[in-house]
Design a protein around this motif. Sequence first.
Motif, PDB file in Angstrom:
ATOM      1  N   PRO A  87       0.852  -1.190   0.000  1.00  0.00           N
ATOM      2  CA  PRO A  87       0.000   0.000   0.000  1.00  0.00           C
ATOM      3  C   PRO A  87       0.889   1.242   0.000  1.00  0.00           C
ATOM      4  O   PRO A  87       1.927   1.262   0.664  1.00  0.00           O
ATOM      5  N   MET A  88       0.483   2.250  -0.747  1.00  0.00           N
ATOM      6  CA  MET A  88       1.277   3.478  -0.838  1.00  0.00           C
ATOM      7  C   MET A  88       0.354   4.684  -0.686  1.00  0.00           C
ATOM      8  O   MET A  88      -0.232   5.152  -1.664  1.00  0.00           O
ATOM      9  N   PRO A  89       0.207   5.195   0.556  1.00  0.00           N
ATOM     10  CA  PRO A  89      -0.637   6.376   0.752  1.00  0.00           C
ATOM     11  C   PRO A  89      -0.023   7.584   0.041  1.00  0.00           C
ATOM     12  O   PRO A  89       1.180   7.609  -0.233  1.00  0.00           O
ATOM     13  N   ALA A  90      -0.848   8.569  -0.248  1.00  0.00           N
ATOM     14  CA  ALA A  90      -0.349   9.786  -0.891  1.00  0.00           C
ATOM     15  C   ALA A  90       0.646  10.459   0.049  1.00  0.00           C
ATOM     16  O   ALA A  90       0.356  10.690   1.211  1.00  0.00           O
ATOM     17  N   GLY A  91       1.820  10.744  -0.458  1.00  0.00           N
ATOM     18  CA  GLY A  91       2.850  11.401   0.342  1.00  0.00           C
ATOM     19  C   GLY A  91       2.663  12.900   0.395  1.00  0.00           C
ATOM     20  O   GLY A  91       1.744  13.455  -0.218  1.00  0.00           O
ATOM     21  N   GLU A  92       3.520  13.540   1.117  1.00  0.00           N
ATOM     22  CA  GLU A  92       3.495  14.998   1.251  1.00  0.00           C
ATOM     23  C   GLU A  92       3.524  15.651  -0.137  1.00  0.00           C
ATOM     24  O   GLU A  92       4.405  15.384  -0.944  1.00  0.00           O
ATOM     25  N   GLY A  93       2.542  16.491  -0.401  1.00  0.00           N
ATOM     26  CA  GLY A  93       2.485  17.188  -1.684  1.00  0.00           C
ATOM     27  C   GLY A  93       2.025  16.320  -2.853  1.00  0.00           C
ATOM     28  O   GLY A  93       2.047  16.763  -3.988  1.00  0.00           O
ATOM     29  N   ARG A  94       1.623  15.112  -2.585  1.00  0.00           N
ATOM     30  CA  ARG A  94       1.166  14.186  -3.633  1.00  0.00           C
ATOM     31  C   ARG A  94      -0.349  14.073  -3.582  1.00  0.00           C
ATOM     32  O   ARG A  94      -0.942  14.132  -2.508  1.00  0.00           O
ATOM     33  N   ARG A  95      -0.970  13.845  -4.725  1.00  0.00           N
ATOM     34  CA  ARG A  95      -2.419  13.674  -4.741  1.00  0.00           C
ATOM     35  C   ARG A  95      -2.836  12.229  -4.930  1.00  0.00           C
ATOM     36  O   ARG A  95      -3.957  11.871  -4.667  1.00  0.00           O
ATOM     37  N   TRP A  96      -1.942  11.368  -5.409  1.00  0.00           N
ATOM     38  CA  TRP A  96      -2.298   9.993  -5.731  1.00  0.00           C
ATOM     39  C   TRP A  96      -1.907   9.025  -4.616  1.00  0.00           C
ATOM     40  O   TRP A  96      -0.797   9.084  -4.096  1.00  0.00           O
ATOM     41  N   ALA A  97      -2.815   8.123  -4.276  1.00  0.00           N
ATOM     42  CA  ALA A  97      -2.536   7.010  -3.373  1.00  0.00           C
ATOM     43  C   ALA A  97      -2.746   5.741  -4.190  1.00  0.00           C
ATOM     44  O   ALA A  97      -3.567   5.716  -5.120  1.00  0.00           O
ATOM     45  N   CYS A  98      -2.009   4.684  -3.866  1.00  0.00           N
ATOM     46  CA  CYS A  98      -2.162   3.466  -4.652  1.00  0.00           C
ATOM     47  C   CYS A  98      -1.906   2.217  -3.813  1.00  0.00           C
ATOM     48  O   CYS A  98      -1.407   2.295  -2.697  1.00  0.00           O
ATOM     49  N   HIS A  99      -2.282   1.095  -4.398  1.00  0.00           N
ATOM     50  CA  HIS A  99      -2.052  -0.206  -3.789  1.00  0.00           C
ATOM     51  C   HIS A  99      -1.500  -1.107  -4.889  1.00  0.00           C
ATOM     52  O   HIS A  99      -2.178  -1.342  -5.891  1.00  0.00           O
ATOM     53  N   VAL A 100      -0.266  -1.573  -4.711  1.00  0.00           N
ATOM     54  CA  VAL A 100       0.422  -2.378  -5.720  1.00  0.00           C
ATOM     55  C   VAL A 100       0.246  -3.858  -5.380  1.00  0.00           C
ATOM     56  O   VAL A 100       0.572  -4.292  -4.282  1.00  0.00           O
ATOM     57  N   MET A 101      -0.254  -4.616  -6.360  1.00  0.00           N
ATOM     58  CA  MET A 101      -0.504  -6.049  -6.177  1.00  0.00           C
ATOM     59  C   MET A 101       0.254  -6.820  -7.264  1.00  0.00           C
ATOM     60  O   MET A 101      -0.269  -7.036  -8.353  1.00  0.00           O
ATOM     61  N   PRO A 102       1.495  -7.221  -6.988  1.00  0.00           N
ATOM     62  CA  PRO A 102       2.235  -8.004  -7.972  1.00  0.00           C
ATOM     63  C   PRO A 102       1.604  -9.385  -8.143  1.00  0.00           C
ATOM     64  O   PRO A 102       1.235 -10.031  -7.153  1.00  0.00           O
ATOM     65  N   ILE A 103       1.488  -9.810  -9.375  1.00  0.00           N
ATOM     66  CA  ILE A 103       1.013 -11.157  -9.665  1.00  0.00           C
ATOM     67  C   ILE A 103       2.038 -11.805 -10.591  1.00  0.00           C
ATOM     68  O   ILE A 103       2.505 -11.177 -11.542  1.00  0.00           O
ATOM     69  N   GLN A 104       2.432 -13.020 -10.265  1.00  0.00           N
ATOM     70  CA  GLN A 104       3.389 -13.746 -11.112  1.00  0.00           C
ATOM     71  C   GLN A 104       2.610 -14.807 -11.881  1.00  0.00           C
ATOM     72  O   GLN A 104       1.943 -15.655 -11.280  1.00  0.00           O
ATOM     73  N   VAL A 105       2.692 -14.725 -13.201  1.00  0.00           N
ATOM     74  CA  VAL A 105       1.985 -15.654 -14.077  1.00  0.00           C
ATOM     75  C   VAL A 105       3.019 -16.540 -14.767  1.00  0.00           C
ATOM     76  O   VAL A 105       3.942 -16.044 -15.411  1.00  0.00           O
ATOM     77  N   THR A 106       2.853 -17.845 -14.610  1.00  0.00           N
ATOM     78  CA  THR A 106       3.722 -18.826 -15.261  1.00  0.00           C
ATOM     79  C   THR A 106       2.989 -19.357 -16.482  1.00  0.00           C
ATOM     80  O   THR A 106       1.813 -19.720 -16.392  1.00  0.00           O
ATOM     81  N   TYR A 107       3.706 -19.411 -17.609  1.00  0.00           N
ATOM     82  CA  TYR A 107       3.086 -19.792 -18.880  1.00  0.00           C
ATOM     83  C   TYR A 107       4.120 -20.459 -19.771  1.00  0.00           C
ATOM     84  O   TYR A 107       5.331 -20.384 -19.517  1.00  0.00           O
ATOM     85  N   VAL A 108       3.642 -21.077 -20.844  1.00  0.00           N
ATOM     86  CA  VAL A 108       4.514 -21.653 -21.857  1.00  0.00           C
ATOM     87  C   VAL A 108       4.526 -20.718 -23.051  1.00  0.00           C
ATOM     88  O   VAL A 108       3.470 -20.408 -23.607  1.00  0.00           O
ATOM     89  N   GLN A 109       5.723 -20.243 -23.408  1.00  0.00           N
ATOM     90  CA  GLN A 109       5.893 -19.345 -24.542  1.00  0.00           C
ATOM     91  C   GLN A 109       6.375 -20.140 -25.758  1.00  0.00           C
ATOM     92  O   GLN A 109       7.488 -20.661 -25.749  1.00  0.00           O
ATOM     93  N   PRO A 110       5.541 -20.275 -26.817  1.00  0.00           N
ATOM     94  CA  PRO A 110       6.017 -20.938 -28.034  1.00  0.00           C
ATOM     95  C   PRO A 110       7.124 -20.098 -28.691  1.00  0.00           C
ATOM     96  O   PRO A 110       7.073 -18.875 -28.683  1.00  0.00           O
ATOM     97  N   LEU A 111       8.102 -20.769 -29.251  1.00  0.00           N
ATOM     98  CA  LEU A 111       9.202 -20.089 -29.940  1.00  0.00           C
ATOM     99  C   LEU A 111       9.142 -20.264 -31.448  1.00  0.00           C
ATOM    100  O   LEU A 111       9.954 -19.688 -32.171  1.00  0.00           O
ATOM    101  N   LYS A 112       8.230 -21.072 -31.917  1.00  0.00           N
ATOM    102  CA  LYS A 112       8.078 -21.304 -33.350  1.00  0.00           C
ATOM    103  C   LYS A 112       6.696 -20.934 -33.793  1.00  0.00           C
ATOM    104  O   LYS A 112       5.752 -20.979 -33.077  1.00  0.00           O
TER     105      LYS A 112
END
Length: 146
Positions: free
Chosen positions: A121-146
């Motif tokens: 969580p990232m509350p709006a800091g001094e002089g800032r107007r935006w607050a945010c919440h960062v939710m990293p998601i790790q997605v495992t997949y198979v990437q075709p190469l051909k």
Amino acid sequence: MPTDMQSEIIAELIKRLGVVESFGAEVFEDNVLRVIDAEDTSGLRDDFIVIQPGQTEEVERQTGGSVREAVTLNITAITRRRCAGALLRDARLGIKCALPGPKAGLATQGVQKADFLPETPMPAGEGRRWACHVMPIQVTYVQPLK
């Protein structure tokens, strides 16, 4: 040319997150700091979601012209409204509900699993107007190469 799995996954996440109350009306891929530090943010809604690609890790080289990879995507709910804490908690729950199960609801062929990582969580800091919440998601997949 093989399908770019990361682009497919991000496109599906954007679509699935569109149901998140208030925040889902605007979901896009970009760099969070570039968006909130821009000179003119008047075109942005009060609440929105940014998907920012992060680290990609090769998990396993497979035979037959494919590679198993894991990409970390930062799903960030952002608001400029005053009661940011409650709004961001609601957005967090809405994001979890929009991305259920061991594959986060992703139907893109090749996706094997999805795991949320520790959130920030990232509350709006001094002089800032935006607050945010960062939710990293790790997605495992198979990437075709051909």
